[in-house]
Design a protein around this motif. Structure first.
Motif, PDB file in Angstrom:
ATOM      1  N   VAL A  87       4.482   9.669  -8.163  1.00 52.87           N
ATOM      2  CA  VAL A  87       5.569   9.952  -9.112  1.00 52.87           C
ATOM      3  C   VAL A  87       5.214   9.470 -10.519  1.00 52.87           C
ATOM      4  O   VAL A  87       6.082   9.410 -11.399  1.00 52.87           O
ATOM      5  CB  VAL A  87       6.894   9.316  -8.636  1.00 52.87           C
ATOM      6  N   HIS A  88       3.953   9.064 -10.695  1.00 47.61           N
ATOM      7  CA  HIS A  88       3.440   8.685 -12.019  1.00 47.61           C
ATOM      8  C   HIS A  88       4.181   7.486 -12.608  1.00 47.61           C
ATOM      9  O   HIS A  88       4.588   7.495 -13.791  1.00 47.61           O
ATOM     10  CB  HIS A  88       3.507   9.879 -12.984  1.00 47.61           C
ATOM     11  N   ARG A  89       4.359   6.467 -11.763  1.00 51.98           N
ATOM     12  CA  ARG A  89       4.962   5.221 -12.224  1.00 51.98           C
ATOM     13  C   ARG A  89       3.997   4.071 -11.934  1.00 51.98           C
ATOM     14  O   ARG A  89       3.108   4.199 -11.079  1.00 51.98           O
ATOM     15  CB  ARG A  89       6.302   4.968 -11.532  1.00 51.98           C
ATOM     16  N   PRO A  90       4.123   2.956 -12.625  1.00 51.42           N
ATOM     17  CA  PRO A  90       3.201   1.837 -12.406  1.00 51.42           C
ATOM     18  C   PRO A  90       3.248   1.342 -10.959  1.00 51.42           C
ATOM     19  O   PRO A  90       4.314   1.323 -10.330  1.00 51.42           O
ATOM     20  CB  PRO A  90       3.695   0.762 -13.371  1.00 51.42           C
ATOM     21  N   THR A  91       2.095   0.984 -10.443  1.00 52.85           N
ATOM     22  CA  THR A  91       2.034   0.447  -9.079  1.00 52.85           C
ATOM     23  C   THR A  91       2.512  -1.006  -9.055  1.00 52.85           C
ATOM     24  O   THR A  91       2.890  -1.571 -10.066  1.00 52.85           O
ATOM     25  CB  THR A  91       0.601   0.519  -8.534  1.00 52.85           C
ATOM     26  N   ARG A  92       2.463  -1.582  -7.855  1.00 55.31           N
ATOM     27  CA  ARG A  92       2.853  -2.973  -7.594  1.00 55.31           C
ATOM     28  C   ARG A  92       4.340  -3.219  -7.857  1.00 55.31           C
ATOM     29  O   ARG A  92       4.733  -4.278  -8.332  1.00 55.31           O
ATOM     30  CB  ARG A  92       2.005  -3.962  -8.413  1.00 55.31           C
ATOM     31  N   LEU A  93       5.160  -2.223  -7.524  1.00 55.68           N
ATOM     32  CA  LEU A  93       6.599  -2.476  -7.469  1.00 55.68           C
ATOM     33  C   LEU A  93       6.885  -3.488  -6.366  1.00 55.68           C
ATOM     34  O   LEU A  93       7.782  -4.328  -6.477  1.00 55.68           O
ATOM     35  CB  LEU A  93       7.354  -1.169  -7.207  1.00 55.68           C
TER      36      LEU A  93
ATOM     37  N   ASP B 111       0.827  -1.213   0.000  1.00 53.85           N
ATOM     38  CA  ASP B 111       0.000   0.000   0.000  1.00 53.85           C
ATOM     39  C   ASP B 111       0.856   1.255   0.000  1.00 53.85           C
ATOM     40  O   ASP B 111       0.578   2.221  -0.739  1.00 53.85           O
ATOM     41  CB  ASP B 111      -0.912   0.009   1.227  1.00 53.85           C
ATOM     42  N   ALA B 112       1.921   1.257   0.832  1.00 50.85           N
ATOM     43  CA  ALA B 112       2.779   2.435   0.919  1.00 50.85           C
ATOM     44  C   ALA B 112       3.495   2.683  -0.404  1.00 50.85           C
ATOM     45  O   ALA B 112       3.574   3.818  -0.883  1.00 50.85           O
ATOM     46  CB  ALA B 112       3.789   2.263   2.050  1.00 50.85           C
ATOM     47  N   CYS B 113       4.018   1.625  -1.018  1.00 55.04           N
ATOM     48  CA  CYS B 113       4.749   1.769  -2.272  1.00 55.04           C
ATOM     49  C   CYS B 113       3.814   2.190  -3.405  1.00 55.04           C
ATOM     50  O   CYS B 113       4.172   3.034  -4.236  1.00 55.04           O
ATOM     51  CB  CYS B 113       5.438   0.452  -2.611  1.00 55.04           C
ATOM     52  N   ASP B 114       2.611   1.630  -3.424  1.00 52.77           N
ATOM     53  CA  ASP B 114       1.651   2.015  -4.458  1.00 52.77           C
ATOM     54  C   ASP B 114       1.322   3.503  -4.383  1.00 52.77           C
ATOM     55  O   ASP B 114       1.181   4.186  -5.420  1.00 52.77           O
ATOM     56  CB  ASP B 114       0.370   1.194  -4.323  1.00 52.77           C
ATOM     57  N   ALA B 115       1.175   4.011  -3.162  1.00 53.04           N
ATOM     58  CA  ALA B 115       0.876   5.436  -3.001  1.00 53.04           C
ATOM     59  C   ALA B 115       2.001   6.302  -3.546  1.00 53.04           C
ATOM     60  O   ALA B 115       1.761   7.330  -4.213  1.00 53.04           O
ATOM     61  CB  ALA B 115       0.625   5.746  -1.519  1.00 53.04           C
ATOM     62  N   VAL B 116       3.250   5.889  -3.294  1.00 49.01           N
ATOM     63  CA  VAL B 116       4.398   6.648  -3.789  1.00 49.01           C
ATOM     64  C   VAL B 116       4.487   6.549  -5.308  1.00 49.01           C
ATOM     65  O   VAL B 116       4.730   7.550  -6.004  1.00 49.01           O
ATOM     66  CB  VAL B 116       5.698   6.149  -3.128  1.00 49.01           C
ATOM     67  N   MET B 117       4.302   5.354  -5.843  1.00 45.54           N
ATOM     68  CA  MET B 117       4.370   5.176  -7.298  1.00 45.54           C
ATOM     69  C   MET B 117       3.301   6.014  -8.007  1.00 45.54           C
ATOM     70  O   MET B 117       3.536   6.557  -9.087  1.00 45.54           O
ATOM     71  CB  MET B 117       4.197   3.701  -7.652  1.00 45.54           C
ATOM     72  N   THR B 118       2.134   6.108  -7.399  1.00 50.36           N
ATOM     73  CA  THR B 118       1.072   6.924  -7.994  1.00 50.36           C
ATOM     74  C   THR B 118       1.470   8.392  -8.018  1.00 50.36           C
ATOM     75  O   THR B 118       1.223   9.106  -9.007  1.00 50.36           O
ATOM     76  CB  THR B 118      -0.238   6.743  -7.200  1.00 50.36           C
TER      77      THR B 118
END
Length: 481
Positions: free
Chosen positions: A309-315, A300-307
């Motif tokens: 910075v406009h990068r795909p989620t689920r890193l 959840d935390a990584c998805d929020a950051v990826m969103t």
């Protein structure tokens, strides 16, 4: 608290000093799932003792009750006696197999969502954030000198923890005695001392484990992290940092410069949010670790950051080791939930469940057990006959009186006598039992001199319920010189 296993320097200590973990608030799919599981689990725990279930006269009406005084366990329409301990064995086997199956499918999903330590720790953390603030506020508060505000906040937090712990310990006692009655007695200080003692013990353990020890329970006390490593495989879904996407990690600015220069740059911006939200302080980017309870909060935390910075989620995502290897080979992801390991676990679960269900549906309302008297093993009568003594335990599981006829076979011409049973024509006996009770009856079987058996002869005891016609047959031995 958590301890890193990274060496500091060649000449320094091998392990870093213990550091306090300050889990940060996070929002997202997996956090919502955790909240749902938490409130359902706590709701069931506190409400279940107050649910009523009519079992007729002379029987408790609490839906779930461990009646130690009368050696009974009640769970809605099920009533188990001490002689039926194999049902509990079956439940333990089922629970273990279900845990094995969940681990083969989704890793330590039990640890991350439904383990009591996880549930109560989450609840305590929620209270802590409510009173002391989120991660940065708690760090500043710990470092700040003792002031009136700090004392008030700390006192309020520990008071709230103690209230929750006392409610937890007190609720556990409600499963052993009629819940409304015991609750009223305990609140008015009229409850039994043993109830206060155990409620106090559980209050202390809840306060200590969920409030202070937290992740240390998972890291050092719980054996499951060590066991589950032997039960997983490359196709099990685990919370995974996708190295192929994330590396090399760098800030957004440096990544833009790298791309402009034609260099590789991963999606990970090294923001450490995955570490900040982890309840055990694990850095998932270092790979699978003992401290990771697979709760998914780092996702959840990584998805929020990826969103942002406009990068795909689920890193960071629930993924398999096999898929990681496939991506390295340039192949597409494949998820194999159905495989020999999971089929085997599911089959054994189904078999165990069917056996238990059959045993439950065919269980009788009466029971007979036989214990041979060993001192002496046998005696000889003045007429030359041989007498053996037995202790027969009759059980009547019905809520009404029962009469049982006892027949003995296997020893030719044997006479059966008992001071606690009425003689019946044909050499049998009649035993009367009160409702929902057991009765031990001493019985003597005497073989005549002309038919005295050898050293050991099988003997059969048959108890027949006169009302239901149910028969209980027990085979023992008749001993002679």
């Amino acid at each position: 608290m958590t301890i890193s296993t990274e060496a500091i320097t060649d000449d320094g200590p091998l392990y870093e000093a213990a550091k306090k973990v300050y889990p940060q608030r996070v929002r997202g799919t997996y956090r919502r799932i955790k909240w749902i599981v938490l409130w359902i689990a706590i709701g069931v725990y506190y409400i279940l003792p107050f649910i009523r279930w009519d079992r007729g006269p002379n029987a408790p009406n609490q839906a779930v009750l461990v009646d130690i005084a009368h050696s009974r366990f009640y769970a809605f329409f099920i009533e188990l006696w001490p002689q039926e301990v194999y049902y509990f064995t079956g439940l333990l086997i089922l629970a273990a197999l279900i845990l094995f199956l969940s681990n083969a499918l989704f890793g330590r999903v039990w640890c991350g969502y439904a383990c009591p330590q996880t549930v109560w720790t989450d609840l305590f953390l929620w209270v802590e954030r409510l009173i002391e603030g989120d991660r940065r506020e708690r760090i500043r508060l710990d470092a700040a000198p003792w002031t009136g505000d700090k004392i008030i906040r700390r006192a309020a937090k520990h008071a709230a923890w103690l209230v929750i712990a006392m409610l937890t310990g007190g609720a556990a006692m409600l499963y052993f005695v009629d819940a409304p009655t015991l609750l009223k007695d305990m609140v008015t200080l009229k409850g039994p001392s043993i109830a206060y003692l155990w409620a106090g013990i559980l209050t202390f353990t809840t306060y200590a484990l969920a409030g202070h020890m937290r992740e240390q329970v998972c890291l050092y006390m719980c054996p499951w992290p060590r066991i589950q490593a032997a039960l997983t495989d490359d196709d099990a879904l685990n919370v995974t940092y996708r190295f192929d996407r994330g590396e090399p990690r760098m800030s957004v600015k440096h990544a833009a410069q790298a791309h402009a220069n034609g260099q590789a740059a991963g999606d990970c911006i090294d923001c450490l949010q995955c570490v900040a939200v982890c309840p055990t302080g694990v850095d998932i980017r270092k790979g699978s670790q003992l401290g990771c309870i697979q709760c998914g909060l780092c996702i959840d935390a990584c998805d929020a950051v990826m969103t942002k910075v406009h990068r795909p989620t689920r890193l960071i995502a629930y993924d398999t080791d096999e898929n990681r290897k496939r991506r390295e080979r340039g192949e597409a992801n494949v998820y194999r939930l159905i495989r020999p390991r999971t089929i085997l676990y599911a089959a054994v679960i189904a078999l165990t469940g069917c056996i238990m269900l059959y045993a439950l549906l065919t269980r009788t309302s009466s029971h007979l057990s036989v214990l041979h008297v060993r001192a002496p093993l046998f005696t000889q009568t003045a007429e030359g006959g041989v007498r053996n003594g037995y202790t027969l335990r009759f059980s009547n599981k019905l809520s009404e009186p029962g009469d049982f006829t006892l027949d003995v076979g296997g020893v030719k011409g044997a006479a059966t006598t008992s001071a606690m049973a009425k003689p019946l024509g044909g050499g049998g006996l009649t035993v009367h039992l009160d409702p929902d009770s057991t009765l031990e009856v001493p019985v003597y079987v005497t073989a005549p001199a002309d038919a005295a058996p050898g050293k050991s002869t099988p003997i059969t005891f048959t108890a027949t319920d006169a009302k239901t016609g149910e028969r209980s047959v027990v085979v023992d031995n008749f001993f002679g010189p």
